[in-house]
Design an enzyme around this catalytic site. Structure first.
Site, short mmCIF file in Angstrom:
data_model
loop_
_atom_site.label_atom_id
_atom_site.label_comp_id
_atom_site.label_asym_id
_atom_site.label_seq_id
_atom_site.Cartn_x
_atom_site.Cartn_y
_atom_site.Cartn_z
N ASP A 38 -51.08 29.51 -58.19
CA ASP A 38 -51.62 29.13 -56.90
C ASP A 38 -50.70 28.08 -56.29
OD1 ASP A 38 -53.14 28.97 -54.64
OD2 ASP A 38 -55.05 28.65 -55.65
C1 BGC Z 1 -55.49 28.95 -52.31
C2 BGC Z 1 -55.25 30.40 -52.57
C3 BGC Z 1 -54.33 30.98 -51.53
C4 BGC Z 1 -53.04 30.16 -51.51
C5 BGC Z 1 -52.01 30.66 -50.54
C6 BGC Z 1 -54.22 28.17 -52.07
O1 BGC Z 1 -54.47 26.88 -51.63
O2 BGC Z 1 -56.21 28.40 -53.40
O3 BGC Z 1 -56.46 31.11 -52.61
O4 BGC Z 1 -54.08 32.33 -51.79
O5 BGC Z 1 -53.37 28.83 -51.17
O6 BGC Z 1 -52.35 30.43 -49.24
#
Ligand code: BGC
Length: 745
Positions: free
Chosen positions: A276
């Site tokens: 993530d």
């Molecule tokens: C979130 C994810 C997301 C990623 C990319 C993160 O902060 O937890 O769910 O896919 O950002 O935007």
């Protein structure tokens, strides 16, 4: 050479052998170490960021082969220009993987995932993912960070909006349906790769506070939290995103047990794992060493792609030199990322996702909007309808009041990064269109979302609700309420009250809105509350003083039309809760499939009992339980029959529509394992059927339970079947059902 390397990895650590793709093997044989590390590097290229903004020289990095993928950039031309750089200006011309958080639709926005789950319509949910892929895939996107399948039983957590509710059985079916919808046949230009997230247990953050820690027994992980990840992986998801939290004291991003032992070896996942947003960087803040150390650990654990930390690109070379990682580790990750590009057909045609002609045809098309409108209507859950106030007649004077009545962009809810706000209606506009002048419509915003300007949020992500002078706005609203025959209140949360980092400690309707609603109720006019919410909210006062309540969540781009379809009776409500609606915030975590205590107090107990398991202020259980939802007719259940044969049970029940409207009923099947070697939940969903019954019609509905449905997981993740007694429950929700006890040997 490469194949030989993989064979030795497979033998030494027991990994699944990589698919043998000569094209990828051949390509890798030409790649430098830096180019290989580049493939493991994923960076944002547009303005949509969810963490600290990290310096990146996108164009230069693409040309020098230091970027394998980009994400969250909107615009076909902009993305195509970057893809061109990769294909034409980098040494080996390896195309970029282009991702985006397409969580519930692209320009055609579907209800938020929590709302979608309340449709219990798996085909519809699959279709929503297919349409999201169809739209995104013509403007450069080949990869979506969805489905989010984190089970959540704590409504304080704002990201409960993004998942399929509190039940692992339903959550598994939804996760698999979404993967099928996005991916279909991946070689087609209309399909995109799914990314199952957040692996694992992100929905169980302590106190419902986002990014917080998680600590959980393996028994609970396997039985309550893991099933949807496993189901989505087994449906063929091409990628998995690790979560921000700890699992067993280790960060999920560097957790070998999760990523390799479980995901790859046990579940046979053969795609790639991405972190993530900046997780490798954040590991240091958690207390796990330097970014370099954490990069080595993450790679070793099974992470293939680094989102935003630039830990892999900056540190794996030194890790190789000092022996912390091996060339085989790097090759393995690189192979997996290239394999994903290969499966997507990017090597055959790196420009397959740029199709202006198709964009014109499919983007926010009438056909797609119709599906979104139907699904939004299906997602609304009618919680209360005294004296059949709903459906409303299109006559007389209707007052539409509330901060959600005049906003254009909030109705899509969280994570609608590609929404085309200008194309959407406000609720007021939708009402005017539906009423066609047959009733007088009076409108007023009436109040702010909250009194406190700082907690009104919205400004950051551009989803505004105009701030009004509270006193003046209230007076204006009460004036039109007095003139009306019925008052419809569009109240609740604004879009940014749920979603990432939007945790709450009070699940009641916020101050100014509650005061206005109470004042409106005091006028004595019939009141309908349209409750906008990205989570289960507390509706205790409302359930006693408001005549009708429909939970409309955030219904997506077609919300106004869908609300009118149901409110004015062109469609009957058919949504059923997939989360427990609490009586009070302090009940969190709250979920229907809980374990029993030694001193249980029934949900129906009239008052507090000393030395028993209950609260002083409120009765146990949900105000509106899992599976609950009313419609404009009634259903009667009778003649339940169970037949046990070997280790399976067949359950039949007669369902009759005793009212005057044709409607859908969701027939739900639950079990309770009476005695087992580990304590089992008081009630567990194990089957359902969405049936359409005409007014007066009866249907015999048959549902089957196999050995697996009667089994549970032990702490190692193995299925255990124990013969014995089971309570079988069939009915309209997790509380109201017919019960029979059977013996299964
Ligand atoms: C979130 C994810 C997301 C990623 C990319 C993160 O902060 O937890 O769910 O896919 O950002 O935007």
């Amino acid at each position: 050479m490469v194949k030989h390397l993989f064979l030795s990895i497979a033998l030494s650590v027991g990994f699944q052998l990589q698919a043998n793709i000569p094209y990828v093997d051949n390509l890798m044989s030409k790649m430098t170490l830096e180019e290989k590390l580049g493939q493991l590097n994923l960076m944002p290229a547009g303005g949509i960021v969810t963490g600290g903004v990290i310096e990146s020289k996108t164009a230069e990095d693409i040309k020098s082969g230091r970027l394998g993928g980009i994400f969250n950039i909107k615009g076909r031309a902009e993305i195509e220009a970057l893809q061109k750089l990769a294909v034409e200006k980098s040494r080996l011309g390896i195309p970029l993987l282009v991702g985006m958080d397409i969580i519930h639709g692209y320009e055609t926005v579907f209800p938020i995932p929590l709302a979608l789950s309340c449709t219990w319509d798996l085909q519809g949910i699959e279709e929503s993912a297919r349409i999201a892929a169809e739209e995104a895939s013509c403007v450069g996107i080949g990869w979506t960070f969805s489905p989010m399948v984190d089970i959540c039983v704590d409504a304080r957590w704002g990201r409960i909006a993004e998942g399929g509710g509190e039940d692992p059985y339903l959550g598994s079916l939804i996760g698999a349906a979404m993967v099928r919808g996005y991916q279909g046949d991946l070689s087609k230009p209309t399909n995109i790769m799914a990314c199952v997230k957040h692996f694992a247990l992100y929905g169980a953050v302590e106190g419902g506070r986002d990014y917080n820690t998680v600590d959980m027994s393996r028994i609970r992980m396997f039985n309550q939290y893991f099933p949807p990840y496993e189901a989505a992986v087994k449906a063929g998801a091409g990628s998995v995103m690790s979560s921000f939290n700890l699992v067993d004291g280790q960060h999920a991003t560097a957790n070998k047990w999760l990523q390799t032992d479980l995901l790859r070896n046990k579940w046979k996942f053969d795609g790639f794992v991405v972190t993530d947003y900046a997780s490798i960087n954040e590991m240091q803040v958690h207390g796990f060493g330097t970014v370099a150390d954490n990069s080595y650990k993450a790679l070793k654990a099974g992470t293939d792609m680094d989102m935003c930390s630039q830990g892999f690109i900056n540190h794996l070379k030194s890790g190789l030199e000092n022996g912390q990682v091996s060339m085989a580790d790097i090759d393995q990750a690189c192979h997996r990322v290239l394999e994903a590009k290969y499966k997507l057909g990017l090597f055959d045609n790196p420009y397959k996702f740029f199709d202006a002609k198709r964009e014109k045809k499919v983007m926010y098309s009438d056909a797609n909007r119709k599906v979104a409108r139907d699904l939004a209507a299906e997602s609304f859950v009618l919680l209360k309808n005294d004296n059949n106030l709903l459906p409303l007649k299109k006559q007389g004077t209707i007052a539409l009041i509330g901060p959600l009545s005049q906003t254009r962009d909030n109705l899509t809810g969280t994570w609608s990064v590609a929404q085309a706000t200008d194309k959407y209606q406000t609720l007021e506009e939708g009402f005017r269109k539906a009423l066609k002048g047959r009733a007088t419509l009076l409108c007023a915003q009436g109040c702010n979302i909250t009194r406190d300007e700082d907690t009104q949020l919205g400004a950051e992500l551009g989803k505004h609700i105009t701030r009004v002078d509270a006193k003046k706005a209230k007076a204006e609203a009460l004036k039109i309420a007095q003139q009306a025959d019925v008052v419809v209140c569009a109240m609740g949360e604004c879009a940014d009250f749920s979603g990432e980092s939007s945790s709450r400690v009070d699940l009641n309707l916020p101050d100014e809105q509650m005061e206005l609603l109470q004042a409106i109720a005091e006028t004595g006019k019939p009141v309908v509350l349209l409750n906008f919410a990205g989570r289960p909210t507390v509706l205790d006062w409302e359930s006693q003083h408001v005549n009708a309540i429909m939970n409309v969540w955030f219904g997506g781009s077609e919300t106004p039309d869908a609300v009118c379809d149901v409110l004015f009776g062109d469609k009957c409500p058919s949504g059923r809760l997939t989360v427990s609606m609490p009586r009070a915030t302090g009940q969190q975590p709250l979920y229907y499939n809980h374990l029993n205590t030694g001193r249980p107090v029934p949900y129906s107990a009239p008052r507090y009992q000393k030395f028993a398991s209950n609260y002083i202020e409120v009765r146990n259980g949900a105000l509106y339980p899992f599976g609950y939802g009313l419609t404009y007719t009634q259903f009667d259940y009778s003649n339940m029959r169970t037949t046990v044969k070997d280790d399976s049970v067949t359950v039949a029940v007669k369902v009759t529509n005793t009212g005057k409207r044709d409607a859908y009923e969701v027939v739900q099947l639950y079990i309770h394992d009476v005695y087992a070697s580990i304590a089992r939940p008081v009630c567990e969903l194990k089957g359902f059927q969405r049936v359409f019954l005409k007014a007066g019609e009866s249907k015999d509905v048959t549902l089957k339970l196999g050995r697996d449905d009667l089994s549970y997981y032990d702490g190692e993740g193995n299925r255990v079947f124990e013969p014995g007694e089971f309570d079988i429950m069939v009915g309209k929700n997790s509380r109201e059902n017919l019960v029979e006890r059977v013996m299964v040997r």
